[in-house]
Design an enzyme around this catalytic site. Structure first.
Site, short mmCIF file in Angstrom:
data_model
loop_
_atom_site.label_atom_id
_atom_site.label_comp_id
_atom_site.label_asym_id
_atom_site.label_seq_id
_atom_site.Cartn_x
_atom_site.Cartn_y
_atom_site.Cartn_z
N ASP A 1 0.69 -1.03 -0.05
CA ASP A 1 0.01 0.11 0.02
C ASP A 1 0.82 1.11 -0.01
O ASP A 1 1.44 1.53 0.87
CB ASP A 1 -0.78 -0.01 1.23
N LYS B 1 2.85 11.18 -3.27
CA LYS B 1 2.04 10.80 -3.97
C LYS B 1 1.01 11.68 -4.82
O LYS B 1 0.74 11.35 -5.93
CB LYS B 1 1.10 9.82 -3.20
N GLU C 1 -7.20 0.53 -4.26
CA GLU C 1 -7.14 0.46 -2.91
C GLU C 1 -8.25 -0.03 -1.98
O GLU C 1 -8.56 -0.97 -1.28
CB GLU C 1 -6.79 1.85 -2.27
N ASP D 1 -12.91 5.00 1.73
CA ASP D 1 -11.47 5.13 1.77
C ASP D 1 -10.82 6.39 1.85
O ASP D 1 -10.49 6.97 0.81
CB ASP D 1 -10.91 4.40 0.78
#
Lengths: 618, 175
Positions: free
Chosen positions: A25, A87, A187, A209
């Site tokens: 992850d 990211k 994810e 999420d």
């Protein structure tokens, strides 16, 4: 050599004694690596017992970069040369990140318009892809230490709402880190896999999420080993980082410092303090923030007020996902909370209010995604009866007359998928057609993300409207796009692997790989040539073997055509031109495609009859 | 629709009829994907992986096309060489259908409250169900022209319902 492996559920050959596949992850704030063996997976802890690795990298003037906690400590002290939340920059162009500028505790080199972002860190210039690769390398080593063997393959998770550019950038980063990506998975889908298998959940579930920098909502149908995504929606610029920024801005106002310009060090320090206060407010009613000789007290109610606009944005996205899936709130059996930011009480309250049920917080929101990725890595390498059916998050289209974006594949279409659209020339004698590929939901090209532009050239001159150019979009199971264009009357063909303008060209990745290998610079051309030859040789010997084995499946002149092309390829291999070898190898692959399909059907036919095919060909 | 479509019904092992059993479609879809999904071909030769990618994509297209009654009817007509719902349709809407569509547009534009919208939505839902039945009848009687006209009508009714849904959302937001 194994050509086709079909395993019966529960029967798992063990081809990977010396190396293993892991799940990663790669998060905005923290990253986690997990290892699966059979049906269970575990996250890797470091010597201090932490599973979470801060996604922060420190670049010293000389020497190896530092990743994780040591880098985080430097970051919180506002030390130069640290980079966090990279990211957010993955697959982003200069234009995309203007809004983030000033909030980043490092210098961003904008470079030319349309180019990729570069970061200036202690005298070095690095791209977000390289920074991500450092994090991946660190996770790879952690897993290798824990396993006592090499790790070469991984399933890596990305936000469901990541576009093609960001996915491609993530895959590039893995390649730089020496990892083969078995699959990029979304994810929330990874979380659903882990949750569904663990709790035996059946029915329609929402995965909410909310991470450090990204938000995804996915609606899935869970049923007997099937994990079918019905719709996904999200915001790649929404997460816990925004809460920190809001608190930081509030602190400045309260401390009467809102007009004082801050250095990047001070921003780093302040944001770290804001983040600590946020964590405290998940358990306490108030938090004290010591900043610049001042103490300000942030009450939970005031904090809620600061972050409410962000949480509301997330709830609007949930509504969109339900609409796309043609579901009503009553259809949703449970809402699984994933991502560290779902610990914030206001987030839980608003989710409860929206879905009318208590959100499910019985999984570790930080670890469940990595666990799901590891389970999938195991399934892909060792065989599994579980099936993930995912969708494309954003529509793909082409620019047509007047700058209009014509959609070819709509969002929430199941992947893999292949769709074609025909175009024609609008002028007599026109020999080229511009193809501009965009991603997004807006009507006009300029409002969407531009993925690639190329020209299909070499169309023989014809009157307007006679040429027939078929553009085919293929999205693979990683959610990555390939575009091919072909003029149907003449067979002029062109294939483009989408390398967005913001991404790195393959040559650049290769160059970075070279740079990362000491003493290898000189023989890199040699190595690439050798690789091309090995790959071509493999193709020839595989095809030769299966042509003997399945001779009955060869049709018409196929045998002659294959043999002729094999000879051409061998001829190319004798030379020194790598591109030529690759091109002829590709051609061999292309002409033997139909034969491969027949073989696949035969193998599956046999499997269905109960015959166990382990190694269809050796 | 592009000319050379694979046989979607055959891909899923279903008979080519309009009245398919939704549950059977789901079962067929899952069982085919279990066989052909690229996840089942990780680590195999590139040609096999490519073939699986193609097949799995076709299965997805088949599922998406057959799941929705409108696209299913359009596809069945396409198999008969009749284009409906494309830029180059084989048939033109009848005068009656144009009138009906215009009346719907006026009704939708003239309706305000969320409650009235809900009533409109119910009416349209019933009409769409009836339209499905008409299409099923025309299909089993091989009355292609009748089926084509009704499919065109189903397309308009579906659009009208989407417009109602949008208007309803606006009305709710305004409250």
């Amino acid at each position: 050599m194994k050509l086709l492996q079909i395993y019966e559920p529960g029967e798992t050959p063990l081809p990977h004694d010396d190396f293993a596949a892991v799940g990663i992850d790669l998060g905005t704030t923290n990253s986690v690596v997990a290892i699966a063996s059979d049906s269970s997976a575990e996250v890797v802890h470091n010597i201090h017992g932490h599973a979470l690795v801060p996604s922060i990298v420190y670049y010293p003037y000389n020497g190896e970069p530092e990743v994780g906690y040591p880098a985080k400590q430097r970051y919180e002290k506002g030390e130069k040369g640290t980079v966090a939340s990279v990211k957010r920059l993955m697959g982003r162009g200069v234009e995309d990140i203007k809004s983030l500028l000033g909030n980043l505790p490092y210098d961003v080199m904008l470079g030319e318009a349309g180019g990729m972002v570069r970061l200036k860190l202690n005298g070095r210039e690095v791209t977000p892809v390289e920074v991500s690769a450092e994090i991946l390398k660190y996770l790879k080593h952690s897993a290798e230490k824990a396993l006592g063997k090499d790790v070469k393959q991984a399933v890596i998770t990305v936000p469901a709402y990541f576009d093609d550019a960001a996915r491609a950038a993530t895959k590039d980063a893995a390649r730089l880190a020496g990892l083969e990506v078995l699959r990029l998975i979304n994810e929330p889908t990874a979380a659903a896999l882990a949750y569904g298998l663990d709790k035996g959940a059946q029915g329609i579930y929402a995965i909410f999420d909310l991470g450090g920098g990204t938000f995804d909502i996915s609606l899935l149908r869970l049923e007997k080993g099937i994990f079918q995504v019905l719709a996904t929606a999200g915001d790649t610029m929404l997460g816990g980082d925004d809460f920190d920024q809001a608190v930081a801005a509030w602190v400045l106002t309260e401390a009467g410092l809102s007009t004082t310009p801050l250095t990047s060090n001070e921003v780093g320090e302040l944001v770290a303090l804001a983040c600590k206060a946020k964590h405290q407010l998940s358990h306490n009613e108030s938090a004290a923030i010591h900043y610049a000789d001042k103490i300000v007290i942030l009450e939970r109610a005031a904090f809620n007020e600061l972050i409410q606009p962000y949480v509301e944005r997330a709830m609007a996205v949930c509504e969109q996902a339900l609409l796309d899936a043609q579901l009503s709130i009553g259809d949703v059996k449970g809402v699984v909370m994933v991502g560290g930011s779902t610990r914030v009480p206001l987030v839980q309250d608003m989710v409860r209010e929206f879905f009318g049920k208590q959100p499910l917080t019985d999984v570790n929101p930080d670890e469940v995604v990595a666990i799901g990725a590891a389970l999938q890595a195991y399934g892909l390498t060792a065989g599994s009866d579980n099936l993930l059916l995912d969708v494309i998050p954003l529509s793909l289209g082409l620019e047509t007359m007047g700058g209009i974006a014509e959609k070819v594949i709509y969002r929430n279409t199941p992947i893999p998928v292949s769709m074609s659209q025909d175009f024609t020339t609008y002028q007599d004698g026109q020999t080229g057609i511009q193809v501009h590929v965009v991603q997004g939901e807006r009507e006009m090209v300029q409002d969407n993300r531009s993925l690639a532009q190329f020209e299909l050239s070499g169309i023989p001159p014809m009157p307007a409207g006679i040429a027939r150019v078929r553009v085919t979009f293929t999205v693979d199971a990683d959610g990555l796009l390939t575009v091919t264009a072909e003029e149907k009357n003449t067979g002029v063909q062109q294939a483009v692997h989408i390398r967005p303008s913001y991404g790195l060209p393959t040559e650049q990745i290769e160059k970075m790989l070279i740079d990362s290998m000491e003493n290898a610079r000189d023989d890199i051309t040699r190595r690439l040539l050798v690789e091309a030859r090995v790959e071509a040789e493999r193709l020839i010997s595989e095809l030769g073997a299966v042509m003997k084995q399945d001779a009955d499946l060869l049709e018409g002149s196929e045998k002659t055509r294959f043999e002729r092309q094999m000879a051409v390829l061998r001829n190319a291999m004798a030379g020194e031109d790598r591109d030529y070898i690759d091109a002829e190898a590709q051609e061999l692959g292309r002409i033997s495609q139909a034969f491969a399909e027949r073989r696949m059907d035969k193998a599956i036919g046999l499997a269905l009859k109960g015959a166990h095919i382990d190694n269809a060909a050796k | 629709m592009s000319p050379a479509l694979p046989d979607y019904f055959a891909l899923l092992g279903l008979s080519a009829i309009f009245d398919i059993d939704p549950q059977a479609l789901e079962t067929a879809y899952f069982s085919q994907q279990r066989l052909y999904h690229p996840d089942r071909f990780v680590g195999t030769a590139p040609a096999e992986r490519q073939a699986a990618l193609q097949r799995s994509g076709d299965i997805n297209n088949a599922y998406q096309t057959l799941k929705n009654p409108l696209s299913r009817a359009q596809y069945l007509l396409h198999l008969q060489g009749i284009a409906v719902g494309t830029e180059a349709d084989s048939i033109k809407p009848s005068q009656a259908l144009l009138m009906e569509t215009m009346e719907w547009r006026e009704t939708i534009d003239g309706t305000q409250g969320a409650e009235e919208m809900a009533t409109l939505d119910n009416t349209l839902e019933t009409m769409i169900t009836q339209s499905h039945a008409t299409i099923a009848n025309a299909f089993s009687a091989s009355q292609w022209e009748r089926m084509a006209h009704e499919t065109l009508r189903l397309g308009y009714l579906t659009k009208a319902r989407a417009a109602v849904a949008l208007q309803k959302k606006r009305a709710e937001k305004a409250v």
